[in-house]
Design an enzyme around this catalytic site. Structure first.
Site, short mmCIF file in Angstrom:
data_model
loop_
_atom_site.label_atom_id
_atom_site.label_comp_id
_atom_site.label_asym_id
_atom_site.label_seq_id
_atom_site.Cartn_x
_atom_site.Cartn_y
_atom_site.Cartn_z
N GLU A 14 2.58 -7.04 11.13
CA GLU A 14 2.47 -5.58 11.03
C GLU A 14 2.33 -5.01 12.44
O GLU A 14 1.69 -5.62 13.30
CB GLU A 14 1.29 -5.15 10.17
CG GLU A 14 -0.04 -5.31 10.86
CD GLU A 14 -1.20 -4.66 10.13
OE1 GLU A 14 -1.75 -3.65 10.63
OE2 GLU A 14 -1.58 -5.18 9.07
N LYS A 103 -6.44 -5.28 0.57
CA LYS A 103 -6.94 -5.77 1.85
C LYS A 103 -8.46 -5.56 1.88
O LYS A 103 -8.92 -4.43 2.00
CB LYS A 103 -6.24 -4.97 2.96
CG LYS A 103 -6.82 -5.11 4.33
CD LYS A 103 -6.04 -4.18 5.29
CE LYS A 103 -6.81 -3.89 6.54
NZ LYS A 103 -6.04 -3.05 7.47
#
Length: 185
Positions: A14, A103
Site C-alpha cells: 500500500e 485491520k
C-alpha cells in the site's frame, strides 16, 4: 523498494496517501507490479481519496478508521476495503458497510488476546489483519489469536534505508509467514 519486497516474497503493497506524491507512486507501482501483487492506497480517509486511488490503479483501500461511506465507495468500485477497527462495534459497522477484511489497528496496543476475544464474535469469512507494531517475531502469536493477514510498514522500511536492507527485512518476514502456513497444514 517494491522490487526488493516482491523478490523477498511480499505480495501486497500500500502507498499511504499521506506520503509524498502518493498517487503517482501508486500509478508506477500498479504499472510495474499490478499483475503480481495487490497494490493499494493507505490512510484513505474519504470517498474522494477512494476515487483517486481507484483511478491510479489501486485494488485495495486501507484506512486507519471505520467510515461506512469510504467502505461502500470502495465496494461500489470493485475494490477491497480494509478499514481500521479496534472494537466489536467498529468491526460490525465495517462488516455492515461491506468490508470482509478488517485491520486491527494499532495491533500492538491491543495485543493478541484482544483479537482472540474479538474474533470469537466475528462472522465466518471475515479476515482480520494485525497492523501496527507487528513484525516477524510476532506473527505466530497473532496467527494463534486469529489474524490471517498482516500489515507491516515501519518494521520493513524506514526512510533512507537501502533496497538491500528492505529485501533482508522482507525475507525474514516472508519466512515467518511461510512458517505459519506450514504449521497450519
Amino acid at each position: 523498494m517494491a522490487e526488493a519486497l516482491y523478490e523477498a516474497g511480499v505480495r501486497g503493497i500500500e502507498i499511504p496517501l499521506n506520503s509524498p506524491d502518493p498517487l503517482e507512486s501508486l500509478r508506477i507501482l500498479t504499472a510495474a507490479f499490478g499483475k503480481e501483487m495487490a497494490c493499494g492506497a493507505g490512510t484513505v480517509l474519504n470517498i474522494q481519496a477512494v476515487q483517486a486511488a481507484a483511478e491510479a490503479g489501486a485494488t485495495i483501500i486501507v484506512a486507519p478508521n471505520t467510515r461506512g461511506d469510504v467502505i461502500r465507495k470502495a465496494v461500489s468500485l470493485g475494490l477491497d476495503p480494509i478499514p481500521g477497527v479496534a472494537t466489536a462495534t467498529e468491526a460490525f459497522d465495517a462488516i455492515d458497510a461491506g468490508a470482509r477484511h478488517l485491520k486491527l489497528f494499532p495491533a500492538s496496543t491491543y495485543g493478541p488476546s484482544h483479537l482472540r476475544q474479538l474474533s470469537a464474535v466475528l462472522p465466518p469469512g471475515v479476515c482480520v489483519w494485525a497492523v501496527g507494531g507487528v513484525g516477524p517475531d510476532d506473527l505466530a502469536a497473532w496467527w494463534a489469536a486469529g489474524a490471517r493477514a498482516f500489515g507491516v510498514g515501519g518494521e520493513l522500511y524506514r526512510p533512507g534505508q537501502t533496497a538491500e536492507e528492505t529485501r533482508e527485512k522482507a525475507a525474514r518476514l516472508a519466512a515467518a509467514a511461510r512458517g505459519l502456513l506450514v504449521q497450519r497444514d
